[in-house]
Design an enzyme around this catalytic site. Structure first.
Site, PDB file in Angstrom:
ATOM      1  N   ASP A 188      -6.706   6.053   1.266  1.00  0.00           N
ATOM      2  CA  ASP A 188      -7.875   5.704   2.066  1.00  0.00           C
ATOM      3  C   ASP A 188      -9.158   5.793   1.235  1.00  0.00           C
ATOM      4  O   ASP A 188      -9.306   6.688   0.392  1.00  0.00           O
ATOM      5  CB  ASP A 188      -7.950   6.667   3.260  1.00  0.00           C
ATOM      6  CG  ASP A 188      -9.154   6.434   4.127  1.00  0.00           C
ATOM      7  OD1 ASP A 188      -9.259   5.342   4.709  1.00  0.00           O
ATOM      8  OD2 ASP A 188     -10.010   7.339   4.220  1.00  0.00           O
ATOM      9  N   GLU A 202      -7.079   1.216  -0.708  1.00  0.00           N
ATOM     10  CA  GLU A 202      -8.100   0.573   0.121  1.00  0.00           C
ATOM     11  C   GLU A 202      -9.378   0.588  -0.721  1.00  0.00           C
ATOM     12  O   GLU A 202     -10.092   1.584  -0.774  1.00  0.00           O
ATOM     13  CB  GLU A 202      -8.315   1.328   1.431  1.00  0.00           C
ATOM     14  CG  GLU A 202      -9.326   0.624   2.330  1.00  0.00           C
ATOM     15  CD  GLU A 202      -9.928   1.505   3.404  1.00  0.00           C
ATOM     16  OE1 GLU A 202     -10.458   0.959   4.384  1.00  0.00           O
ATOM     17  OE2 GLU A 202      -9.904   2.743   3.253  1.00  0.00           O
TER      18      GLU A 202
END
Length: 739
Positions: free
Chosen positions: A409, A460
């Site tokens: 993330d 990401e």
């Protein structure tokens, strides 16, 4: 009284850094030993041992519960305590302060230098046997603490009872407590240098209480589940996933489905193993991506604000229940990717923040250590023990839970000091790159792939920084793949425009092909695109109801033909109208209506067609697998290109009409003479379209078009995507079937 009163006072006031120096059994001289214990609320205490003729009563020399006794023995010996409290209750136990340290100096050395990759086997709470005595060994890193204790129901949450010792200068505190076993609640009570008392959950706990409760739970996660995925795990080691089809279904387990008859409770891991696994299998996805499952206090954080990095959230069951779910995925040939959050963590009082009163896991400087916009602390990736915590956590999920990949993330926020900030610190060279975080990510990727070949790591990452998926030996970060955020933003902007305006946004669909092969890209339509007033995928589409469904089918067909692996968030496959709400179930009642049923069938068939045709996935990250046919028809908003496999013996012509008008006699140059079988038509009646098409196949003609000697004459349905699979004359003559 033999003991030093000053040391006793430090012990009973919770200011003793090494209670083992005082408590337990110690040699007093050549002929005597002394035994000391500190047990608040104990009235009487006796020593019992096989070498003693009788039980020996300890002298209570302090009303707080400090006992001692000099015994005429020349050697240290094993003993037990027989205790009696003020209510007359009696029990026998081993003395926690009679045991030597369990964690070795080598373990501590590796941990302090950041290279103990299985430190989760040592830190935290581990049920074990010591000198034939069963109990639990506790350890925690808190170098700036004045005192650390284990507290729980077993000691009435009294931090004076089980005070820990620090092992040398390692910053690691430990204690073995006999007779404490699985299921007991516990926390670490930490006294800071400023005499504040903090109650902290165990950073390495394997199981935790359900929010709003905050305690850790002693839990044995080994041998709780008998894995039956040997075939999957063996084959995974040899997988070259970048040359395989990858179609990911992203799921939030809290809100995929609930049980309305039981106050909308969550489905359990085992219920999800029955329902979710079958659903994903039926709809032909290759992988599932689970949003974070580490323990977190706030449902609305979607799992991205973690307080228990080694705890599978108790919302859905026990750790072995999650293992069962993952095992079921594997037995159905579905890979499991887990969202992982190594960049930041919340400020909850029981979590990692200011763990021992100091900025331990985070930076002290708020310009380095805080995301003000997110209200979180930022990990100090340059500190060895913090790096060790995170690396071992990644390996823990791959090891204990057989996870097949980690989607990391917020990588952009990790590698840039100024990302999302109005004020920041530059690095040592005056730049904005977070050098420590970059080195951490390189190390993470090299270590995870070293230990677990065949797994995926996915970033990401939303910037244009090169080398995200390049090997670490060439100064890349080493990720397997990177989310293509540019493609996502540009293509959504295009498809959300009214069809008559799309000619002004033509570049939005062509631009991604100028950089599509610079990285190993994954095309993602994730949860982030259907929240915060961004609308659901279906509601994003312009036009009336028919056009919305047609546009969405068209968009998905374009996505699956575009180079790169695929990810779609739950609800998008059947046309959820409302935005995703993490506190509510998906609107499954919509599948009572034909348009939604047909959209789901379309996605199911699209996944199948995608997997069955290697031209759509075998060469995703090299220009060899892609070729434009016509990228300049902005007036009619038509795009066409070719996808090819490695041997170039499988060719698929992909044509997209982004206007709601029929285009008859649309001539398109093709690479070779032969028959082109229509393997996908998004306007098919079975998907909710008007059934306009090409009767299943087209034969090329020797008519030049777009500098190609052969061409086909197509009928393009309105708002449609078409796939034509090339079949050579030889294949037709030999009766070969297309896949």
């Amino acid at each position: 009284m033999i003991s030093d009163q000053n040391k006793i006072n430090k012990l009973i006031t919770g200011n003793c850094k090494d209670p083992f120096e005082i408590l337990g059994i110690h040699r007093l001289n050549k002929e005597q030993v002394i035994i000391r214990i500190f047990r608040p609320k104990v009235k009487k205490a006796f020593i019992i041992s096989d070498i003693l003729e009788n039980d020996i009563k300890l002298n209570k020399i302090n009303k707080e519960g400090f006992f001692e006794k000099v015994i005429n023995k020349s050697k240290l010996f094993n003993y037990k305590l027989k205790l009696e409290n003020e209510q007359g209750e009696k029990w026998i136990t081993k003395d926690p302060y009679s045991f030597l340290p369990i964690i070795s100096e080598y373990d501590l050395h590796l941990f302090n230098e950041g290279n103990h990759h299985q430190i989760y086997e040592k830190m935290g709470a581990h049920i074990t046997t010591k000198k034939g005595v069963s109990g639990t060994h506790f350890s925690v890193w808190a170098p700036e603490a004045k005192r650390v204790s284990v507290v729980g129901d077993f000691n009435n949450w009294d931090g004076r009872v089980h005070q820990m010792r620090m092992l040398g200068a390692s910053g690691v505190w430990e204690i073995f407590i006999p007779n404490i076993t699985e299921g007991e609640l516990y926390q670490f009570e930490i006294k800071t240098k400023s005499d504040r008392v903090l109650m902290k959950s165990d950073p390495y706990a394997f199981y935790s209480e359900l929010r709003p409760a905050k305690a850790s739970i002693i839990y044995e996660i080994n041998n709780k589940h008998e894995w039956k995925d040997d075939k999957w795990m063996k084959e995974r080691k040899e997988k070259e996933w970048l040359k395989e089809p990858i179609s990911i279904y992203e799921v939030n387990l809290s809100s995929w489905a609930k049980v309305p008859e039981e106050k909308n409770r969550f489905l359990t891991y085992r219920e999800l193993a029955d329902q979710l696994v079958n659903y994903i299998k039926q709809n032909n996805y290759t992988h599932v991506e689970l949003m974070p499952l580490a323990e977190h206090p706030l449902d609305e954080s979607w799992g991205y604000q973690i307080t228990g990095y080694f705890s599978a959230t108790s919302r859905f069951g026990k750790p072995e229940d999650l293992m069962y779910l993952i095992d079921q995925f594997h037995q159905h040939n579905i890979g499991v990717i887990l969202d992982w959050v190594p960049g930041h963590f919340p400020k909850d009082a029981h979590g990692l923040g200011r763990f021992d009163g100091s900025a331990l896991y985070e930076h002290l400087d708020p310009l380095l250590g805080e995301h003000l916009k997110w209200g979180t602390y930022i990990f100090n990736h340059g500190r060895n023990e913090v790096k060790n915590f995170l690396i071992s956590n990644a390996l823990f999920w791959l090891d204990k839970f057989h996870i097949d990949g980690l989607r990391v993330d917020a990588v952009s926020s990790m590698i840039y000091l100024d990302h999302g900030r109005q004020h920041w610190r530059t690095n040592a060279y005056g730049g904005t790159e977070n050098l420590a975080a970059i080195e951490f990510l390189k190390y993470f990727n090299s270590i995870t792939h070293k230990y677990y070949p065949g797994i995926l790591t996915i970033a990401e990452e939303a910037t244009s920084r090169p080398g995200i998926t390049s090997p670490t030996y060439s100064d890349g970060l080493g990720f397997s793949m990177k989310w293509n955020m540019g493609w996502m933003h540009d293509s959504l902007e295009y498809i959300e425009a009214e069809s008559t305006h799309r000619k002004y946004h033509h570049n939005n669909l062509t631009f991604s092909l100028t950089y599509a092969f610079n990285e190993n890209y994954l095309l993602s339509l994730s949860h982030d695109e259907v929240v915060h007033l961004k609308k659901s995928m279906l509601e994003k589409m312009p036009g009336d109801k028919w056009q919305k469904f047609a546009n969405l089918r068209l968009f998905y067909s374009y996505m699956y033909a575009h180079p790169g692996k695929k990810l779609l968030f739950m609800g998008g496959e059947f046309g959820q109208w409302s935005e995703w709400n993490a506190t509510e179930s998906l609107d499954w009642h919509l599948l009572n209506y034909k348009p939604h049923q047909k959209l789901l069938k379309f996605v199911r068939d699209l996944n199948a067609i995608y997997q069955q045709n290697n031209a759509l996935w075998e060469v995703d990250f090299d220009p060899q697998g892609f070729e434009w046919l016509d990228c300049n028809n902005h007036q009619k908003s038509i795009f066409s290109f070719i996808r090819k496999n490695k041997k170039e013996n499988e060719i698929i012509v992909c044509v997209f009409n982004f206007r709601p008008v029929v285009r008859e006699n649309y001539k398109l140059g093709v690479p070779q003479a032969g028959t082109y079988n229509e393997i996908l038509n998004t306007d098919s009646k079975i998907y909710g379209g008007q059934n306009i098409g090409n009767l299943g196949k087209l034969k090329s003609e020797p008519i030049e078009c777009y500098q190609r000697k052969e061409s086909i004459n197509i009928t393009l349905p309105p708002l449609s995507g078409l796939y034509f699979k090339y079949q050579s004359q030889k294949e037709k003559k030999d009766g070969l079937k297309t896949r």
